[in-house]
Design a protein around this motif. Sequence first.
Motif, short mmCIF file in Angstrom:
data_model
loop_
_atom_site.label_atom_id
_atom_site.label_comp_id
_atom_site.label_asym_id
_atom_site.label_seq_id
_atom_site.Cartn_x
_atom_site.Cartn_y
_atom_site.Cartn_z
N GLN A 179 76.84 88.37 35.62
CA GLN A 179 76.02 87.24 34.85
C GLN A 179 75.79 86.22 35.83
N THR A 180 76.88 85.78 37.57
CA THR A 180 76.40 84.50 37.71
C THR A 180 74.52 84.36 38.66
N LYS A 181 74.38 83.27 38.75
CA LYS A 181 72.65 82.85 38.91
C LYS A 181 72.21 83.64 40.63
N HIS A 182 74.27 83.43 41.23
CA HIS A 182 73.93 84.08 43.01
C HIS A 182 74.82 84.68 43.13
N LYS A 183 75.14 85.79 44.07
CA LYS A 183 75.85 86.85 44.00
C LYS A 183 76.03 86.65 45.40
N THR A 184 75.85 85.61 46.81
CA THR A 184 76.35 85.34 47.63
C THR A 184 77.20 84.09 48.07
N PHE A 185 78.83 84.12 48.36
CA PHE A 185 80.12 82.83 48.35
C PHE A 185 79.99 83.09 50.18
N ILE A 186 80.86 82.33 50.36
CA ILE A 186 80.94 81.89 51.72
C ILE A 186 82.49 81.70 51.88
N VAL A 187 83.67 82.28 52.47
CA VAL A 187 84.65 81.49 52.70
C VAL A 187 85.00 81.61 54.35
N TYR A 188 86.20 80.88 54.68
CA TYR A 188 86.56 81.16 55.62
C TYR A 188 86.93 82.46 56.86
N HIS A 189 87.38 83.15 55.66
CA HIS A 189 87.29 84.97 56.76
C HIS A 189 87.63 85.88 55.45
N SER A 190 87.27 86.69 55.81
CA SER A 190 87.19 87.97 55.37
C SER A 190 87.93 88.58 54.43
N ALA A 191 88.61 87.94 53.52
CA ALA A 191 89.85 88.25 52.55
C ALA A 191 89.00 89.24 51.53
#
Length: 294
Positions: A179-191
């Motif tokens: 149900q979230t408004k956005h679907k993209t999230f940004i992190v340091y490494h692809s964990a």
Amino acid sequence: MKKTLIAILLIMALILGITSCGTKTVESSKPVVYASFYPIYDLASKIGGEKITVRTIIPPGVEPHDWEPTTKDVAEMTKAKTILYLGLGMDSWIDKIKTNAPNVTFYEVSKGVTPIVEGNQTNPHIWLSPKEALTMAKNINEALQKSFPNDKDYFEKNYQTLKTTLETLDKEYTETLSQTKHKTFIVYHSAFDYLARDYGLKQEALVGSDEEAEVSPARMTEIINLIKSENIKYIFTEPLTSPKPIQTLAKEAGVQILSLNTIEGLTKEDVKKKEDYISLMKQNLENLKRALNE
């Protein structure tokens, strides 16, 4: 009279000492199971309960990807009955232990998970998705039941309780993140590849699964442009990695920082607050909910 009293006191002290030693012996007589790192340790502890002593191989607060056992570590682990390890390339040092521990039974707890492969490297971070944690718990339960068949029913009861908890957590992740408004999230490494795959999100990382890698200027520019185009308000830092690249990105892109815990090991603060895998996964969900809805 004084000599008699002293003698009685000495005898009592000796009896108490023997009793105390006896208590320690009873505690240490429980079979020892080693778990390669924290998530496995926590799940195994919840299933094993009072029947086994679970010890984590990698110390708390230590980044597990590049950890290597000392000769002392290897010698200590050869005394264990069972060793639980993740697989998927996470425990690259496990073969060293196997070579020196022919009488120890080893169980790979990632069996049954469909791995995510990036180039020639398998991403091992399955525990960051409740769906995959359910598979891990199932494998741990089966391993303990095979190793200690006399306590099979006890382990099964604890496992069913844990399974219900993980299924509830999975449901919370599914309902919240759908149900979230956005679907993209940004992190340091692809964990968080498995989390993204299992719950319909898109992870963007400054570096790949190697958290020791340097962030390229081109990738930094690419992420800044993505933040602006998708109107992203938050990016995520991780407790056991250097916050500097994320801090630099936040400053340049004008966004705020939240924590997304990789739960590879507890920090001192986590220990003080009596956090565990479940509570930290719930914190991750709350921070994702906040970041993806603004």
